[in-house]
Design an enzyme around this catalytic site. Structure first.
Site, mmCIF file in Angstrom:
data_model
loop_
_atom_site.group_PDB
_atom_site.id
_atom_site.type_symbol
_atom_site.label_atom_id
_atom_site.label_comp_id
_atom_site.label_asym_id
_atom_site.label_seq_id
_atom_site.Cartn_x
_atom_site.Cartn_y
_atom_site.Cartn_z
ATOM 1 N N PHE A 71 -13.874 -5.916 1.227
ATOM 2 C CA PHE A 71 -13.543 -7.351 1.185
ATOM 3 C C PHE A 71 -12.254 -7.619 0.427
ATOM 4 C CE2 PHE A 71 -14.171 -9.142 -3.063
ATOM 5 C CZ PHE A 71 -14.659 -8.037 -3.731
ATOM 6 N N LYS A 72 -11.827 -6.658 -0.399
ATOM 7 C CA LYS A 72 -10.604 -6.865 -1.188
ATOM 8 C C LYS A 72 -9.368 -7.019 -0.301
ATOM 9 C CE LYS A 72 -12.180 -4.946 -5.559
ATOM 10 N NZ LYS A 72 -13.507 -4.353 -5.270
ATOM 11 N N ASP A 73 -9.500 -6.661 0.986
ATOM 12 C CA ASP A 73 -8.389 -6.876 1.911
ATOM 13 C C ASP A 73 -8.013 -8.357 2.012
ATOM 14 O OD1 ASP A 73 -7.877 -4.220 2.683
ATOM 15 O OD2 ASP A 73 -9.532 -4.251 4.120
ATOM 16 N N ALA B 276 -5.947 -9.033 -1.184
ATOM 17 C CA ALA B 276 -4.713 -8.241 -1.281
ATOM 18 C C ALA B 276 -3.702 -8.637 -0.212
ATOM 19 C CB ALA B 276 -5.037 -6.756 -1.192
#
Ligand SMILES: *Cc1c(COP(=O)(O)O)cnc(C)c1O
Length: 435
Positions: free
Chosen positions: A106-108, A111
């Site tokens: 989910f950090k996409d 970022a």
């Protein structure tokens, strides 16, 4: 958009400054002065919109002109170019899959949005932006792939040798272009200490325009609200209106974004904050005492955090109204044994493979739902990463069922490019000055 520091509510900075500073000088966190409520008409009709459309409207209201509409739309269409579907596993139990971006976590969302916001605000002819990031795995790969090819930026990733999974290492070290990886002989804490020291080093700050890409940056929080609205849109299409979100939590950025979405008007009955054995917040919700202990290592290692950096934001959202906070958020904490049991049960019940972080959220959701008596309640647990990123966790039979996505298979053919480094600041500084 104006923001203040949680340590100084009367301070004001622009969105651009908040993004480049990441953290205020006074060590608080940036919060929006105004959290606008979205129009009821929009909220009631969310099911008519796509994820990029929802993302645009939410960002447009929150950023309040900090980026003009046309540019914001282009930026969002470029950043949020993958799906976040909900999948029904049994009646009223849905998994929200947040792992369809390039790094499979989910950090996409954070970022990719942050990298593009930074590139947007970098004016022509300005000094290159040097992003330093320490990672235990997921953050580094999301940041690397988020900034890959973004003009006028360069990313230096520090990761602990032998302590990230094979796929994570490939994602960190096979990029080339404006991304470089340092394989540090030490722990994640050593990596983080090197990065922190670099930010306080006068010579490095003189020579480079340094910034951190960590999870406290407000530009990472904003895009994480999008998928909560979009999950609700999908539920509306299924005729559901009452939702509870179970969120696997470490630094509490993900759930913090959910609470921000709720503040903007998203109707959510309950948030479940699900942690591993690092239970500072669940303990606080139970006892009222906020007392971080030493961090313990677990199977869900992306959540091995005992002092969640975003908790300050959540506390600030509720000001001193602890009762309201406790009413909206229920805490759960599980050890590795229960985590693994969850992984096994999810597989046997649904033939679905969940990563250990995801399994913790599922367990919390099931425990919570077992105490409710409301057939209209839809439970959504967030899947924060693709299971292939944590291959060592699974019993053999489940491991065999993990489908490796195409983009991961392609990584195997690329050569590893990483520079070995001792966990020593002088060596790190020398590297930065000479490369
Ligand atoms: C980062 C991460 C988390 C924790 O998210 P926070 O926003 O820090 O609470 C959970 N699961 C996975 C897979 C992660 O990478």
């Amino acid at each position: 958009m104006k923001l203040y520091s949680t340590n100084n509510p009367s301070s004001r900075v622009s969105f651009k400054d908040a993004v480049f500073n990441s953290m205020p000088q006074d060590k608080g966190l940036y919060m929006p002065v105004e959290i606008p409520r979205l129009q009821q008409e929009f909220l009631d009709n969310l099911d008519k919109y796509t994820l990029p459309e929802i993302a645009f409207t939410v960002a447009q209201h929150l950023l309040a002109g900090a980026i003009p509409d046309g540019d914001l739309k282009t930026l969002i269409d470029d950043a949020i170019n993958f799906d976040a579907p909900i999948v029904e596993l049994e009646e009223n139990v849905y998994v929200l899959e947040l792992f369809h971006g390039p790094s499979l976590a989910f950090k996409d969302f954070g970022a990719r949005f942050m990298s593009r916001v930074m590139a947007y605000f970098l004016e022509e002819g300005e000094k290159q932006l040097d992003v330093l990031v320490a990672t235990s795995g997921d953050t580094g790969s999301a940041v690397a792939l988020g900034f890959l090819g973004v003009p006028n930026t360069r990313v230096t990733i520090l990761y602990p040798k032998g302590k990230v999974s094979g796929i994570q290492e490939q994602q960190l070290t096979t990029n080339g272009q404006n991304i470089r990886a340092l394989e540090v002989e030490g722990t994640f804490d050593d990596c983080q200490a090197l990065v922190k020291q670099a930010f306080t080093d006068a010579e490095l700050n003189e020579k480079f325009r340094l910034t951190s890409a960590n999870s406290i940056n407000i530009a990472r929080l904003v895009p994480q609200t999008f998928y909560y609205f979009n999950a609700y849109a999908q539920l509306l299409r299924q005729g559901k209106k009452k939702v509870v979100f179970a969120v696997p939590s470490g630094n509490f950025g993900n759930i913090g974004a959910g609470l921000l979405a709720w503040k903007m008007g998203l109707p959510v009955e309950q948030f479940l904050a699900a942690t591993n054995a690092n239970d500072t917040v669940p303990e606080f919700l139970k006892t009222g005492v906020y007392q971080p202990k030493a961090t313990v290592a677990t199977l869900s290692n992306a959540m091995d955090v005992s002092s969640p950096s975003n908790w300050v934001r959540i506390a600030d959202l509720f000001k001193s109204d602890t009762e309201a906070l406790k009413e909206l958020i229920t805490g759960y904490s599980y050890d590795d044994e229960v985590t693994l049991k969850g992984v096994v049960k999810i597989f046997s019940d649904y033939k679905y493979v969940a990563c250990p972080h995801t399994a913790i959220a599922w367990t919390a959701l099931k425990d919570w739902l077992a105490k409710q008596n409301d057939a209209e309640l839809a439970g959504v647990f967030l899947s924060t990463a693709h299971p292939c990123k944590f291959p060592d966790v699974f019993p053999e039979q489940i491991g065999k069922a993990v489908v490796i996505p195409e983009q991961v298979k392609a990584l195997g053919d690329k050569p590893k490019q990483a520079t070995g480094l001792k966990a020593d600041f002088d060596a790190f500084k020398q590297y930065l000055l000479t490369h």
